[in-house]
Design a protein around this motif. Structure first.
Motif, PDB file in Angstrom:
ATOM      1  N   ASN A   5       0.806  -1.218   0.000  1.00  0.00           N
ATOM      2  CA  ASN A   5       0.000   0.000   0.000  1.00  0.00           C
ATOM      3  C   ASN A   5       0.839   1.267   0.000  1.00  0.00           C
ATOM      4  OD1 ASN A   5      -2.448  -1.374  -0.023  1.00  0.00           O
ATOM      5  ND2 ASN A   5      -2.456  -1.568   2.187  1.00  0.00           N
ATOM      6  N   PRO A  34      -0.311   2.365 -14.873  1.00  0.00           N
ATOM      7  CA  PRO A  34      -1.251   2.543 -13.756  1.00  0.00           C
ATOM      8  C   PRO A  34      -1.654   4.006 -13.555  1.00  0.00           C
ATOM      9  CG  PRO A  34       0.591   1.152 -13.092  1.00  0.00           C
ATOM     10  CD  PRO A  34       0.923   1.699 -14.448  1.00  0.00           C
ATOM     11  N   TRP A  46       1.107   7.035  -6.841  1.00  0.00           N
ATOM     12  CA  TRP A  46       0.842   5.733  -7.432  1.00  0.00           C
ATOM     13  C   TRP A  46       1.090   4.667  -6.381  1.00  0.00           C
ATOM     14  CZ3 TRP A  46       2.692   9.862  -9.891  1.00  0.00           C
ATOM     15  CH2 TRP A  46       2.189  10.173 -11.162  1.00  0.00           C
ATOM     16  N   SER A  49       2.672  -1.255  -5.447  1.00  0.00           N
ATOM     17  CA  SER A  49       2.342  -2.589  -5.951  1.00  0.00           C
ATOM     18  C   SER A  49       1.915  -2.538  -7.418  1.00  0.00           C
ATOM     19  CB  SER A  49       1.244  -3.227  -5.102  1.00  0.00           C
ATOM     20  OG  SER A  49       0.068  -2.437  -5.126  1.00  0.00           O
ATOM     21  N   GLU A  50       1.188  -1.509  -7.819  1.00  0.00           N
ATOM     22  CA  GLU A  50       0.762  -1.387  -9.218  1.00  0.00           C
ATOM     23  C   GLU A  50       1.938  -1.064 -10.129  1.00  0.00           C
ATOM     24  OE1 GLU A  50      -2.467   1.415  -9.335  1.00  0.00           O
ATOM     25  OE2 GLU A  50      -3.874  -0.031  -8.468  1.00  0.00           O
ATOM     26  N   THR A  53       3.888  -4.293 -10.533  1.00  0.00           N
ATOM     27  CA  THR A  53       3.180  -5.189 -11.462  1.00  0.00           C
ATOM     28  C   THR A  53       3.417  -4.743 -12.894  1.00  0.00           C
ATOM     29  OG1 THR A  53       1.498  -5.720  -9.820  1.00  0.00           O
ATOM     30  CG2 THR A  53       0.897  -6.060 -12.135  1.00  0.00           C
ATOM     31  N   TRP A  54       3.364  -3.434 -13.144  1.00  0.00           N
ATOM     32  CA  TRP A  54       3.614  -2.903 -14.484  1.00  0.00           C
ATOM     33  C   TRP A  54       5.026  -3.272 -14.936  1.00  0.00           C
ATOM     34  CZ3 TRP A  54       7.116   0.607 -16.506  1.00  0.00           C
ATOM     35  CH2 TRP A  54       6.864   1.045 -17.807  1.00  0.00           C
TER      36      TRP A  54
END
Length: 65
Positions: A5, A34, A46, A49-50, A53-54
């Protein structure tokens, strides 16, 4: 603070991804990066975690032969 987070600001995102600010916003507009989350009237960030992942998806795509 939980890493998943964690909120990254634009300078951190630029440093982690190696992308310039205009490129990040262009990819967001194209739907290939994202989207930022609103933190306040003049602040956005941002999710770490996103972004990770990207990055992982970009790595995987570059490894496809």
């Amino acid at each position: 603070m939980e890493t998943a987070n964690r909120i990254l600001r634009i300078k951190q995102v630029m440093e982690i991804t190696g992308l310039a600010k205009p490129t990040i916003y262009l990819h967001m507009k194209q739907g290939t990066f994202p989207k930022q989350i609103k933190l306040g009237p003049k602040a956005a960030g941002w999710l770490a975690s996103e972004i990770q992942t990207w990055i992982n998806c970009r790595i995987a795509a570059s490894r496809v032969q």
